[in-house]
Write an enzyme that holds these catalytic residues in place. Sequence first.
Site, PDB file in Angstrom:
ATOM      1  CG  HIS A   1      -3.163  -4.822  -0.173  1.00 33.59           C
ATOM      2  ND1 HIS A   1      -2.271  -3.833   0.176  1.00 33.59           N
ATOM      3  CD2 HIS A   1      -3.467  -5.473   0.972  1.00 33.59           C
ATOM      4  CE1 HIS A   1      -2.032  -3.891   1.472  1.00 33.59           C
ATOM      5  NE2 HIS A   1      -2.750  -4.879   1.988  1.00 33.59           N
TER       6      HIS A   1
ATOM      7  N   GLY B   1      -8.604   0.833   6.049  1.00 38.56           N
ATOM      8  CA  GLY B   1      -8.823   1.454   7.362  1.00 38.56           C
ATOM      9  C   GLY B   1      -8.454   2.925   7.443  1.00 38.56           C
ATOM     10  CB  ILE B   2      -5.261   4.742   7.072  1.00 33.71           C
ATOM     11  CG1 ILE B   2      -4.665   3.864   8.158  1.00 33.71           C
ATOM     12  CG2 ILE B   2      -4.790   6.175   7.212  1.00 33.71           C
ATOM     13  CD1 ILE B   2      -3.203   3.518   7.949  1.00 33.71           C
TER      14      ILE B   2
ATOM     15  NE  ARG C   1      -8.160   3.440  15.292  1.00 34.35           N
ATOM     16  CZ  ARG C   1      -8.863   2.326  15.133  1.00 34.35           C
ATOM     17  NH1 ARG C   1     -10.173   2.387  15.068  1.00 34.35           N
ATOM     18  NH2 ARG C   1      -8.274   1.151  15.052  1.00 34.35           N
TER      19      ARG C   1
ATOM     20  CD  GLU D   1      -8.729  -6.974   0.850  1.00 32.94           C
ATOM     21  OE1 GLU D   1      -8.885  -6.353   1.912  1.00 32.94           O
ATOM     22  OE2 GLU D   1      -7.686  -7.574   0.558  1.00 32.94           O
TER      23      GLU D   1
ATOM     24  CG  ASN E   1      -7.948 -14.104   5.176  1.00 34.48           C
ATOM     25  OD1 ASN E   1      -6.923 -14.786   5.098  1.00 34.48           O
ATOM     26  ND2 ASN E   1      -7.925 -12.786   5.176  1.00 34.48           N
TER      27      ASN E   1
ATOM     28  NE  ARG F   1      -5.993 -11.764   1.446  1.00 35.67           N
ATOM     29  CZ  ARG F   1      -5.358 -10.977   2.297  1.00 35.67           C
ATOM     30  NH1 ARG F   1      -5.657 -10.994   3.573  1.00 35.67           N
ATOM     31  NH2 ARG F   1      -4.433 -10.160   1.861  1.00 35.67           N
TER      32      ARG F   1
ATOM     33  NE  ARG G   1       3.711  -6.312   6.357  1.00 38.34           N
ATOM     34  CZ  ARG G   1       2.555  -6.377   5.704  1.00 38.34           C
ATOM     35  NH1 ARG G   1       2.389  -5.715   4.582  1.00 38.34           N
ATOM     36  NH2 ARG G   1       1.581  -7.100   6.169  1.00 38.34           N
TER      37      ARG G   1
ATOM     38  CD  GLU H   1     -12.677   1.708   3.568  1.00 40.99           C
ATOM     39  OE1 GLU H   1     -13.472   1.479   4.496  1.00 40.99           O
ATOM     40  OE2 GLU H   1     -12.209   0.817   2.841  1.00 40.99           O
TER      41      GLU H   1
HETATM   42  P1  AMP Z   1      -6.983  -2.083   7.960  1.00 41.46           P
HETATM   43  O1  AMP Z   1      -5.691  -2.832   7.932  1.00 41.46           O
HETATM   44  O2  AMP Z   1      -7.510  -1.730   6.610  1.00 41.46           O
HETATM   45  O3  AMP Z   1      -8.018  -2.710   8.857  1.00 41.46           O
HETATM   46  O4  AMP Z   1      -6.655  -0.648   8.637  1.00 41.46           O
HETATM   47  C1  AMP Z   1      -6.190  -0.552   9.971  1.00 41.46           C
HETATM   48  C2  AMP Z   1      -5.635   0.841  10.202  1.00 41.46           C
HETATM   49  O5  AMP Z   1      -6.677   1.815   9.984  1.00 41.46           O
HETATM   50  C3  AMP Z   1      -5.120   1.067  11.620  1.00 41.46           C
HETATM   51  O6  AMP Z   1      -3.846   1.692  11.586  1.00 41.46           O
HETATM   52  C4  AMP Z   1      -6.120   2.040  12.198  1.00 41.46           C
HETATM   53  O7  AMP Z   1      -5.528   2.901  13.118  1.00 41.46           O
HETATM   54  C5  AMP Z   1      -6.544   2.818  10.969  1.00 41.46           C
HETATM   55  N1  AMP Z   1      -7.785   3.536  11.220  1.00 41.46           N
HETATM   56  C6  AMP Z   1      -9.014   3.048  11.426  1.00 41.46           C
HETATM   57  N2  AMP Z   1      -9.888   4.038  11.683  1.00 41.46           N
HETATM   58  C7  AMP Z   1      -9.181   5.197  11.672  1.00 41.46           C
HETATM   59  C8  AMP Z   1      -9.495   6.585  11.866  1.00 41.46           C
HETATM   60  N3  AMP Z   1     -10.724   6.980  12.155  1.00 41.46           N
HETATM   61  N4  AMP Z   1      -8.486   7.479  11.759  1.00 41.46           N
HETATM   62  C9  AMP Z   1      -7.228   7.090  11.488  1.00 41.46           C
HETATM   63  N5  AMP Z   1      -6.882   5.806  11.280  1.00 41.46           N
HETATM   64  C10 AMP Z   1      -7.833   4.877  11.359  1.00 41.46           C
END
Ligand code: AMP
Length: 401
Positions: free
Chosen positions: A182, A333-334, A287, A386, A7, A93, A243, A336
Amino acid sequence: MKILIINAGSSSLKYQLMDMDSETVMAKGLCERIGIDGKFTYKPQIEGKAKIDAADVPMPTHAEAIKATLDALVDPQNGVIASMSEIGACGHRVLHGGMEFTQSCLVDDKCIAAIKKCFPLGPLHNPANLTGILACQDVMPGVPQIAVFDTAFHQTMPEKAYIYALPYEYFEKYQCRRYGFHGTSHRYIARHAAEFMGGDPAKLKIISCHLGNGSSLCAIDGGKCVDTSMGLTPLAGVPMGTRCGSVDPSVIKYICDQEGITYDDMDTIMNKKSGVLGVSGVSSDFRDLGDAAEQGNKRAQLALDIFHYEVAKTIGAYAAAMNGVDGIVFTAGIGENSPYTRAEICKYLGYLGAELDPELNALRGDNRYISTADSRVKLMVIPTNEELVIARDTVDIVNSL
Ligand code: AMP
């Protein structure tokens, strides 16, 4: 077959080596600050092998980054393969495939020309993605290179979902339309949610909520995308980390006039300084926002409230678009990792017959239900992958050569 997944960004390159016989990751890492002062990380996933985390690794171009990656992978002590010849192919990617690409493809002259044709649609990403492909061709001659597009899964959308209500000639002349992004993640969810739920995939209506730093939703009817929230670019849809998501387009002229700034300035503001960061003034990281909101920061709470509300409204829109929904999946991230965000979104979904089980929602783990046993609509958490989609496509194309 072992597949190297790449990527490439303008000054970075993320990589992962997968053994596709077992679909397991052998090593992964990141080349950063390419063309600046070169930073290299390598994380072998095999017991007893040492990691690398090195600064000042000379990487004037992506080619040196690929070379550093290959050197680490074949290193006699900490490498995970004996020689480069074990790598059967590379999967790349690529952000924007425009209307040229409805699926992944072998990189040849025609494919390169088509990726270049999409440069105006993905000006920040596509040139960098192509640089990564060309660097691999250079360093690994004879190894098939496969391009996997973030937009391809969404090419099944009907016209009514992708044509903007602008003069039609803009679509004809400039291919100005909704594309969605995505796609590899939503495709992974489409397949794995259907497998997880059982039943006939052709009859399932699924809403995939990819909620991460960038967020998008996808309506998947019978395994095919019928609508998605991002648009011509990844700026549209729900608000994201930085964004703005969809806003009244007149906002742009209004703020440019008020602030005396250019459209380009405004574009940067909408991409990098808006979303939950812009509203909260605290952070783009969910977070940090959760912590700030707990400590009484009202704008952090407002940013979270807007995010939950917009995601829930989009879910409602997609249930309407598909005339029903069987399963709603949270991923990225959020999606999951945040039981709080899932719970707040699900508060809006009772009318659909989607009922969250708070105990299941609080648990961790891979593919799982978080809805009550008698919830009409199944709520699920399915971690996305992905890289695995890219690697699977790569193997399929190489095997068909
Ligand atoms: P990604 O782009 O999929 O890597 O997701 C990143 C986002 O996931 C960031 O805003 C992180 O704050 C959020 N994130 C990761 N772990 C947690 C958690 N345990 N609680 C809330 N948000 C999370």
